[in-house]
Design an enzyme around this catalytic site. Structure first.
Site, short mmCIF file in Angstrom:
data_model
loop_
_atom_site.label_atom_id
_atom_site.label_comp_id
_atom_site.label_asym_id
_atom_site.label_seq_id
_atom_site.Cartn_x
_atom_site.Cartn_y
_atom_site.Cartn_z
N GLU A 62 -105.90 23.17 -20.74
CA GLU A 62 -106.82 22.66 -21.45
C GLU A 62 -108.28 22.42 -21.67
O GLU A 62 -108.88 21.51 -22.21
CB GLU A 62 -105.82 21.09 -20.56
CG GLU A 62 -104.98 20.75 -20.95
CD GLU A 62 -103.93 19.65 -20.36
OE1 GLU A 62 -104.36 18.30 -20.41
OE2 GLU A 62 -102.68 19.48 -19.72
N ASP A 87 -101.87 21.54 -17.97
CA ASP A 87 -101.33 21.00 -16.19
C ASP A 87 -99.84 20.71 -16.62
O ASP A 87 -98.85 20.84 -17.75
CB ASP A 87 -102.24 19.73 -16.90
CG ASP A 87 -103.70 20.15 -16.77
OD1 ASP A 87 -104.00 20.59 -16.48
OD2 ASP A 87 -104.17 18.28 -16.62
N ASP A 98 -97.65 18.90 -15.58
CA ASP A 98 -97.04 17.73 -15.17
C ASP A 98 -96.86 17.24 -17.13
O ASP A 98 -97.08 17.63 -18.26
CB ASP A 98 -98.11 16.71 -15.41
CG ASP A 98 -99.64 15.76 -16.08
OD1 ASP A 98 -99.39 16.74 -17.34
OD2 ASP A 98 -100.36 15.84 -15.73
N GLU A 109 -97.98 14.73 -19.32
CA GLU A 109 -98.40 14.90 -20.39
C GLU A 109 -98.65 16.56 -20.21
O GLU A 109 -98.86 16.82 -22.30
CB GLU A 109 -99.63 14.05 -20.95
CG GLU A 109 -100.18 12.81 -20.50
CD GLU A 109 -99.19 11.99 -21.47
OE1 GLU A 109 -99.75 12.80 -22.93
OE2 GLU A 109 -98.20 11.58 -21.59
N TYR A 119 -111.34 18.92 -10.09
CA TYR A 119 -111.04 18.51 -11.22
C TYR A 119 -111.28 17.32 -11.11
O TYR A 119 -110.55 16.49 -10.55
CB TYR A 119 -109.65 18.95 -11.88
CG TYR A 119 -109.56 18.80 -13.16
CD1 TYR A 119 -110.26 18.77 -14.10
CD2 TYR A 119 -108.56 17.91 -13.65
CE1 TYR A 119 -110.68 17.76 -15.72
CE2 TYR A 119 -108.26 16.93 -14.42
CZ TYR A 119 -109.17 17.28 -16.12
OH TYR A 119 -109.44 16.76 -16.60
N ARG A 143 -109.97 14.73 -11.96
CA ARG A 143 -108.23 13.84 -12.74
C ARG A 143 -107.38 13.61 -12.22
O ARG A 143 -106.83 14.67 -12.54
CB ARG A 143 -108.77 13.24 -14.23
CG ARG A 143 -109.98 12.84 -14.70
CD ARG A 143 -109.70 12.77 -16.98
NE ARG A 143 -110.06 13.81 -17.45
CZ ARG A 143 -111.51 13.74 -17.78
NH1 ARG A 143 -112.23 13.36 -17.33
NH2 ARG A 143 -111.48 15.19 -18.44
N HIS A 170 -102.80 18.15 -9.84
CA HIS A 170 -104.15 18.70 -9.91
C HIS A 170 -104.00 18.97 -8.37
O HIS A 170 -103.97 18.00 -7.94
CB HIS A 170 -105.32 18.42 -10.07
CG HIS A 170 -105.46 18.11 -11.88
ND1 HIS A 170 -105.33 19.48 -12.67
CD2 HIS A 170 -105.21 17.12 -12.37
CE1 HIS A 170 -105.33 19.17 -13.54
NE2 HIS A 170 -104.86 18.26 -14.28
#
Length: 699
Positions: A14, A87, A89, A91, A303, A305, A348
């Site tokens: 991403e 990622d 997860d 999303e 990262y 977020r 993350h």
DNA sequence: CAGTGAGCGAGCTTCCGCTTGACTT
């Protein structure tokens, strides 16, 4: 030539910064590209969810992202195979799914999904060696989340347009945040401060003066409402000798805190550095993308977020080696473990320095002041999190005078532990141990003086960036990537303003909240998201079909929506704020009104008088006219000019502050530079009045 | 790289979540 013919494996992640690092780890046979988030989504211009056809969503390529998608498709065609590494997860799974569908249309290459939870050579290589398929159930959970948010947002919002006015918005997340802020304001307004008094007494040991507080009167907690009641006590004990009745020692172990998640970073940066959430994220992004150190560019933090406190094994080994070297006595036997929240998606690691060896002070010269401050707290919190606890000793001394019991206590650090790694994050007690008087049971003291002090009970505090983010996270509302934008959207809609650091709802914000809470109490509710997440889990476990979940929510929602659309009378209450200015055309009062482009001044005599003008922000130092906000031709930045333009061409890009320079009377502005950070300065170039600010809340 | 200059009172706006750049002359 031959090398060009060797097909590489295309890996898609991403973030571009991540792509660079991973490419380095994987070597020549791989090419790593970034999608930069979602490329395919619902269109913005319409509902695009077919409620008649089982909630079928209509996906399109996101505006402005077509070239990225085309390039990825082209790269895929030339590749030996494709690995979708978005990622790990919900999303991320959806991004992978959309990418797979889009690539399949153009290229007949094998496509697999790989997942890793940390950017380390070991983790990446392991992921590449263990490819899997896309988890369709997880994709369905994301679809349900996306469709539900669309249905809520794109149905409630037009209701507000119709019943109140254009430009407004509502949604599952923003409207709950607004509700919290409004309800807190109600409490603030309802609060009636109550007077109360405290009593303290001074005594001397040798040369030092000590102050003890009254804690008991006639064996009970004193309830002192008036000055007279305090004086009564003073009269009773004045001149009497005090006797030490007890000396207690309490030792306490203080554990370090876990490394930062996004929410924690925003909270601490807000409380300690006075950074707004938005600013914290901007500066963190800079640290993540990397700063020039010497001739190379170094990504300084992982990262930013994330909802996890997890730390890679590699980072743990590194920080333990660092502690061993610098604070050898403070290295625990085993690595300290922190519990990852059950609700965390855990894709993350925690936010930590990429290399512990880059100590804040050693790279200070390469950083802006803001970068240095933020990096320092990230570094300190991480290193401290793997050190031994600290220990404090609190000495609490009770002194009896007649029927009164006074107490004095002081805390001393007896083992510094992780405090040694803290500098910017250190609090007063950590920096210097408090004093306490050397007294033992049976000693006598003479009180030289008593002080009665008046206080008032404090009402509940308004939300700040720190506390609203904390609350939202606790309730599971919003995600690390959205905490800062949530605050921004409430301000952009004129629902909330910022006063100092506090979030205060506007009249408009409270009106919107009242409507939503009255008619959609179940949706504008902190429990709604929790329920949604619970249902999404069932979808993800393949126990429930996503459409059934949505249908169960949508049917009653739609019924209520239709009802309100039909029966709610359009709200016509005036949101105008009176001003002390008079209309120069007709003499009536001017009012502050919210228009399409923000606030402006309008004549209260509308529609007979059409006079309008911008809000004056300051007095023009050149001609005495009004300084107002202007926008440079479309999409340009805001700047500040004189209303007498073109006669007067006074111009600045700095926003006037409400106060004027005490030396020359020109207005003040806030500036920022990398060395000094934020400061207030007079706009007059000939005047050098400067007022530094320790805090800057704006980004 | 610097310069930047309405209107609002009618006819467009919006959700949440993932990611970075970002105007014209």
């Amino acid at each position: 030539m031959k090398q060009d013919e060797v097909k590489k494996i295309l890996v898609i992640v991403e973030s571009p910064a991540k792509a660079k690092t991973i490419e380095k780890y994987l070597g020549d046979h791989y090419s790593v590209k970034a999608s930069m988030g979602h490329l395919i989504d619902l269109p913005r211009s319409r509902m695009a969810v077919d409620v008649e056809q089982n909630f079928e969503p209509e996906y399109i390529t996101v505006r402005g992202r077509a070239t990225i998608l085309k390039d990825l498709q082209k790269d895929a065609k030339k590749a030996a195979s494709v690995m979708l590494a978005s990622d790990n997860d919900r999303e991320g799974e959806a991004i992978a799914w959309h990418l797979r569908n889009a690539i399949r249309e153009k290229a007949a290459v094998p496509i697999v999904r790989i997942a890793f939870n940390e950017i380390t050579p070991t983790a990446i290589k392991e992921a590449v060696a263990n490819p899997s398929d896309i988890d369709e159930a997880k994709v369905n959970a994301q679809k349900a989340r996306r469709v539900l948010d669309r249905l809520v947002g794109y149905n409630l919002t037009p209701l507000l347009w119709k019943k109140v006015k254009g430009g407004l918005s509502a949604g599952r997340v923003q409207s709950v945040a607004l509700r919290l802020i409004c309800e807190r304001e109600d409490e603030v307004e309802a609060f009636i401060p109550e007077e109360y008094w405290t009593l303290s007494g001074d005594f001397r040991i040798k040369k030092t003066l000590w102050t003890a507080q009254l804690v008991l009167w006639e064996r009970e907690k004193p309830n002192l409402k008036t000055e007279a009641s305090v004086n009564e006590i003073i009269d009773c004990i004045k001149g009497k000798e005090g006797t030490v009745s007890e000396v207690r020692e309490i030792e306490k172990t203080i554990k370090p805190k876990p490394p930062f998640t996004t929410s924690q970073l925003q909270q601490v940066a807000a409380n300690r550095l006075s950074f707004a959430s938005k600013k914290t994220m901007q500066v963190a992004q800079q640290l993540y993308e990397g700063v020039s150190i010497g001739s190379s560019r170094v990504g300084l933090i992982t990262y930013m977020r994330t909802d996890s406190v997890r730390i890679s094994k590699q980072a743990l080994e590194e920080v333990r080696a660092f502690i061993q070297e610098v604070y050898p006595d403070e290295l625990p036997e085993a690595a300290v473990e922190y519990l990852v929240e059950k609700t965390a998606q855990n894709a993350h690691e925690a936010i930590r320095p990429t290399y512990t060896t880059y100590r804040p002070d050693s790279i200070k010269g390469h950083l802006s002041l803001d970068q240095f401050k933020l990096y320092s707290i990230i570094w300190e919190r991480f290193v401290a999190s793997q050190m031994k606890p600290a220990q404090t000793k609190t000495i609490s001394t009770d002194i009896v005078v007649g029927d009164a019991l006074f107490r004095i206590s002081g805390t001393k650090i007896i083992k510094k532990g992780f405090y040694q790694a803290l500098n910017i994050l250190a609090v007063k007690e950590e920096k210097n141990s408090a004093h306490y008087p050397c007294l033992k049971k049976g000693d006598t003291v003479i009180f030289e003086q008593f002080h009665a002090e008046q206080h008032f009970t404090q009402g509940p505090p308004r939300y700040t960036d720190a506390s609203i983010v904390k609350t939202l996270e606790e309730k599971g509302i919003g995600r690390p990537s959205t905490y800062a934008p949530i605050i921004s959207v409430l301000q952009d809609r004129y629902y909330v303003t910022r006063s100092n650091k506090q979030l205060v709802p506007t009249v408009l914000g409270r009106l919107i909240n009242t409507i939503l809470v009255s008619y959609f109490p179940h949706i504008v509710n902190v429990d709604f998201t929790a329920l949604m997440e619970h249902n999404l889990d069932s979808v993800e476990e393949d126990l429930v079909c996503w459409q059934d979940m949505i249908r169960e929510f949508y049917q009653p929602f739609k019924r209520q929506l239709d009802e309100v659309f039909q029966n709610l009378e359009p709200i016509k209450i005036s949101l105008d704020e009176p001003t002390d200015q008079l209309c120069e055309k007709c003499g009536r009062q001017m009012v502050k009104r919210l228009g399409r482009f923000g606030y402006f001044l309008a004549c209260s005599g509308f529609p007979e008088c059409h006079n309008t003008k911008p809000i004056p922000l300051a007095v023009c130092p050149q001609c005495g006219g009004d300084i107002v906000a202007r926008k440079a031709q479309k999409r340009g930045k805001e700047f500040y000019g004189c209303t007498n333009y073109p006669t007067c061409n006074f111009f600045t890009k700095y926003k006037p502050l409400p106060q004027n320079c005490p030396e020359c009377g020109w207005f003040m502005v806030e500036k920022y530079d990398k060395v000094n950070g934020s400061y207030k300065i007079c706009i007059n170039p000939a005047c050098n009045y400067l007022h530094s600010v320790e805090s800057s809340t704006e980004s």
